[in-house]
Each structure stands twice: as C-alpha cells, then as structure tokens.
Write a protein that holds these residues in place. Structure first.
Motif: not given
Length: 314
Positions: A86, A88, A138, A142, A155, A157, A165, A168, A187, A190
């Motif tokens: 994912v 960002a 975000l 997710v 995630t 970012g 991220v 999050h 998540t 990261v």
C-alpha cells in the motif's frame, strides 16, 4: 484540524471480505472514517509466485522454501503468499502521477499494489491536512486491501506519506477484531522513505517554501492551481503524534527507514532520530547520492526495499 491519538483510530467503512484477491485492476472510491472519499487503485501485480528481478536473481524457490535475492532471504511458497504493498505518496502527488506509477510498477513485481490519492490530492475529496488526517486515508486503503483477500500488508510511504505510515502503524496495531481476528487496518511491515522526524521543520529552503505554500492564503492558491493540491486553511489542533514518537511505538512491526544523503528537504539527523527511536525493530538505510522521495529513488533501491518487505512481512 483535529489531531490524534484517540480521534484517529475510528474505523473506516466496512469493506467486502474475500478469500481470493482479484486478478484484474480494481479502481474505486473508498470512504475514510471521517467520510472523505479516497480514490484508490488495486493492481494484482506480476502473475504467479516465481519471477525474476532486474538483478537476475529468482525471487521464489520451491514450495515453502526460501529464495535468496541479492542478499535478502525471501520466504516463498504456499506458506508465504505474496504481500500487497500500500503506497502512500508525498505531498502534491496522487496515484496517477508518473513518479507514483513508477513506484507501483516496481513493487508490482513482488506482490499486489494499492495506490491511492490522499485527501485534497487528485480525484480524492476533502482538503490536505499535510499529514494529519491522512492517516485515516491510509487506514481505509489498508482495510480495503485486506478485504480483497490479502493477509499480508506492507505500507510504504514517501516524504509526507513516510510520516503517515509511521503514525498509522503506531495507531492501528494488530490487536482487535476484523478479518481473521486481527484489526483490518494494521500493517505487517513499514517502510518510511525521506520522512521528517519532527513537525514544523524549516531548516532548509525547500521546507521554508513548503511552509509558505501551506500557511499563506496565496500559497494555498498556488497549491490548488499550480500543484492540483487543495490545502486546508486551519492549523493543527491538537498537534498530531510526531513521526519520531510514532517510530518508538511501532514495535514489534518491522520498520525500514530509507533516506538519501543528498536530501534537500530533511538532513540526516531526521532519519537518525527515527532509527534511534525505533530501536532494535528498526533498520536504517542511508543511500549515497540519493535526493528526496519518489523522484529520487532509483530502480535498484525500490527492488531492494521490496525484497526487504517480502522477507519481513510474514
């Protein structure tokens, strides 16, 4: 603009639950927990579990085995399904920008990819809060990825997205309900690239220009018409959890911090502060010659990041 921590863990709207991820692209508007519409795109990535990265190393071995890809052990086979990344993006980006598409294409060789436009960017609704309420966007992305059938989420970012991220991961832990008995918005790994460690930093010329863009009425007009970014006029109240505070709260989720030694926005004390706060569960890569965020990240680095994520998101 309301801040966190407690106000930013509201759950987004329910997403459909599926055991089999889609095999084709899916584009839709998600709904963040505060009602903002978030433009999002799902891409299934390269077909199959076995593929070859640009280094020439296979990134999948036999069933349930482990492949070594350029120095990174990558779990493979049925016991380790490919993750969904994912992404960002940074401030003034959106999912259709060429530099975001390039990132998605690179990570798509290692798993499925969800890209989305933060509020105030691209086709998404609302106005940018420059990293504050973007954590809700975000979280919605997710949760959508998990609702599409993915058990492992990474995630990633960049710049503003790099700070998002971090927050999050600190605010949406793996505990709680949701699919498979875990919080749907959490998540599993990261990656924060070119992120600040602290708010309100004005120590470089690019950051002084960014503050003018965000905090002055004429700057926000430039943001709207020059950068296609609609910026909220209200100041943070309260100030959200800082990236360095967030990094200290992410454990035990694996964290990778990536920063270029030629970053014109944030000098190296920022990634070093983040790494120090993260402690043993964090890893810092300082990249020689690299500048800032998506545009500066070379292809080989993106593949190294993806291999790191696949190895640690299990």
């Amino acid at each position: 603009m309301s801040g966190d921590p407690a106000g930013h863990v509201a759950r987004p709207t329910i997403v459909p639950d599926s055991e089999t991820p889609p095999r084709t692209q899916v584009r839709r508007f998600l709904r963040a927990a505060d009602g903002v519409a978030v433009d999002a795109l799902y891409e299934p990535g390269a077909a199959g579990r076995t593929h070859r990265d640009p280094t020439g190393d296979p990134v999948a071995a036999g069933k349930g085995g482990t492949a070594r890809a350029s120095g990174t052990d990558v779990p493979t086979g049925a016991a380790a399904p490919r993750p969904v990344f994912v992404i960002a993006h940074g401030f003034t980006g959106d999912l259709d920008r060429p530099h975001v598409r390039r990132i998605a294409q690179a990570f798509g060789q290692y798993g499925a990819v969800v890209t989305f436009s933060f509020r105030g960017h691209g086709a998404s609704g609302g106005r940018s809060t420059v990293g504050d309420r973007e954590v809700l966007d975000l979280a919605a992305a997710v949760a959508w990825a998990r609702g599409l059938g993915h058990a492992r989420v990474v995630t990633v970012g960049f710049s503003m997205g790099g700070s998002v991220v971090l927050r999050h991961a600190a605010l949406y832990g793996p505990e709680g309900g949701g699919a498979r008995g875990r919080a749907a918005e959490h998540t599993d790994a990261v990656v924060s690239v070119s992120a600040p460690a602290r708010w309100y930093y004005r120590g470089t010329a690019p950051m002084r220009r960014l503050h003018w863009l965000v905090m002055r009425p004429e700057g926000r007009l430039v943001g709207r018409y020059g950068f296609r970014t609609r910026i909220h006029h209200r100041a943070w109240d309260p100030v959200p959890l800082s990236p360095v505070e967030a990094a200290a709260r992410i454990t035990p989720v694996p964290l990778l911090i990536v920063h270029g030694d030629q970053d014109a926005y944030f000098p190296l004390d920022h990634p070093r502060m983040l790494a120090a706060a993260a402690g043993d569960h964090g890893e810092l890569w300082v990249e020689p010659g690299m500048g800032h965020a998506e545009n500066a990240a070379p292809g080989p680095l993106l593949h190294r990041i993806a291999r790191w994520a696949v190895a640690r998101a299990g």
